[in-house]
Design an enzyme around this catalytic site. Sequence first.
Site, PDB file in Angstrom:
ATOM      1  N   CYS A   1       0.810  -1.208   0.000  1.00  0.00           N
ATOM      2  CA  CYS A   1       0.000   0.000   0.000  1.00  0.00           C
ATOM      3  C   CYS A   1       0.843   1.258   0.000  1.00  0.00           C
ATOM      4  O   CYS A   1       2.055   1.226   0.183  1.00  0.00           O
ATOM      5  CB  CYS A   1      -0.954   0.032   1.190  1.00  0.00           C
ATOM      6  SG  CYS A   1      -0.153  -0.019   2.772  1.00  0.00           S
TER       7      CYS A   1
ATOM      8  N   TYR B   1      13.045  -2.503  -5.887  1.00  0.00           N
ATOM      9  CA  TYR B   1      11.849  -2.679  -6.698  1.00  0.00           C
ATOM     10  C   TYR B   1      10.662  -1.802  -6.321  1.00  0.00           C
ATOM     11  O   TYR B   1       9.992  -1.255  -7.188  1.00  0.00           O
ATOM     12  CB  TYR B   1      11.416  -4.155  -6.643  1.00  0.00           C
ATOM     13  CG  TYR B   1      10.115  -4.446  -7.352  1.00  0.00           C
ATOM     14  CD1 TYR B   1      10.017  -4.320  -8.741  1.00  0.00           C
ATOM     15  CD2 TYR B   1       8.982  -4.837  -6.658  1.00  0.00           C
ATOM     16  CE1 TYR B   1       8.832  -4.582  -9.404  1.00  0.00           C
ATOM     17  CE2 TYR B   1       7.788  -5.109  -7.311  1.00  0.00           C
ATOM     18  CZ  TYR B   1       7.720  -4.981  -8.686  1.00  0.00           C
ATOM     19  OH  TYR B   1       6.556  -5.224  -9.336  1.00  0.00           O
TER      20      TYR B   1
END
Length: 485
Positions: free
Chosen positions: A16, A257
Amino acid sequence: MLTTNPYDDDKLREECGVFGVSATDGAAALVALGLHALQHRGQEAAGITTFDGAHFHTHRAMGHVAGNFDRDDVIRALPGTVACGHVRYSTTGETALRNVQPLYAELSTGGFAIAHNGNISNAMRLRRELVRRGSIFQSTSDTETIIHLVATSNYRTLLDRFIDALKQVEGAYSLIVMTPEGMIACRDPLGIRPLVMGKLGDAVIFASETVALDVVGATFVRAVEPGELVIVQGSEIRSIRPFAPMAARPCIFEWVYFSRPDSIVDDHSVYSVRKAIGAQLAIESPVDADLVIPVPDSGTPAAIGYAQQSGIPFELGIIRSHYVGRTFISPGDKVRHLGVKLKHNANRALIKGKRVILVDDSIVRGTTSLKIVQMMREAGAAEVHMRIASPPTRHSCFYGVDTPERAKLLAAKLDLGGMTGFIHADSLNFISIDGLYKALGEAKRADIRPKYCDACFTGDYPTTLTDHDEGAEVDQFAMLAERVI
């Protein structure tokens, strides 16, 4: 149903992103813009809560920010000068509107809205205790545990209740909280998940990444420090540090990432770090080849670094379509197989007869790498070598990242030779853990006190893992199945 994003489906997913703004007109519209910039951190659902000085207003919806918060009628229904928002990606278990954040509750002190990035690693134990004491949960989110801890605290002021609640939780959290008194932003004492603060005129803004500040035209002020609570009440900003000082352990995968390449995380340019990782990978794992090809899009900066360091040309050997919907219904296996190429396709004319090096950010289950290697072979590549811009992922994450069970992680089951055979590559290599630290400007990983949380690579977890260590199973509350944040 077939996902048309077969390569992204085998990635670790940050679950999130959060964005909050205080003291500005049209706060909801500003939050919607910020959430657009954080969409990569959670693509399952989104929500915004505002406060107009008297009432709280909330709109939560499944799906992307676009389509849900780009409508004038939705924004008009969210009045107020204070607002916070959340983009969500859940793991297995229930996907339901009741778990979409910000979560809101009416406490004895007034309204309380919370948006959370992270994972409470003792949430199941706390939840059982709270239910035994009479709490009634409305979601299966670990975030709701914090609300109940605040509600049942014996301290007098809301701030003291909130601090009392945080001192009972384990794990990782970056939180934005809204109350009638103002906004609170905080990080856990280890700073595992990121959170930054910016200014836009008189408005104070908090976000998971600096790119969200850029998008709304705000100026980056600083990162919220590990263990810090920043309290905004009107024009007043104050900071408190109620926890015992600890050596920070931010998640190293933010640079590998999770974060957007155009973000700055703890004073490091994500793009520059990824290029440095690729360069270090070329030093550690050279190979005689004709082309360096990124696995789009996350492997691109590392592939640029690898190509520059090695002197091997960088080329776009895999072309990604950005105009394909997430899913489509396939009537059979043949069409299902063809559908995979809707999202990514080999640049056949470039690849045929060439020795190629594929650069990707990670290998999780290995199914992605297998498909990509197969694609290169079918396009006529003479050799296919794979280089990975992170160490082997051998351990699950319990701090807000969607990670498969350890038994499903390829690197937990096979050695390097076994993994190479599984993906059918001519060679496979990963950057070393020391090489990863070097790319971040550290000499090496200090085994006694590493600077980052790298538990997914090393198994060195920086906190206790109560629920995991107790072997907690899915119970009537379905908490383990719904590790949502």
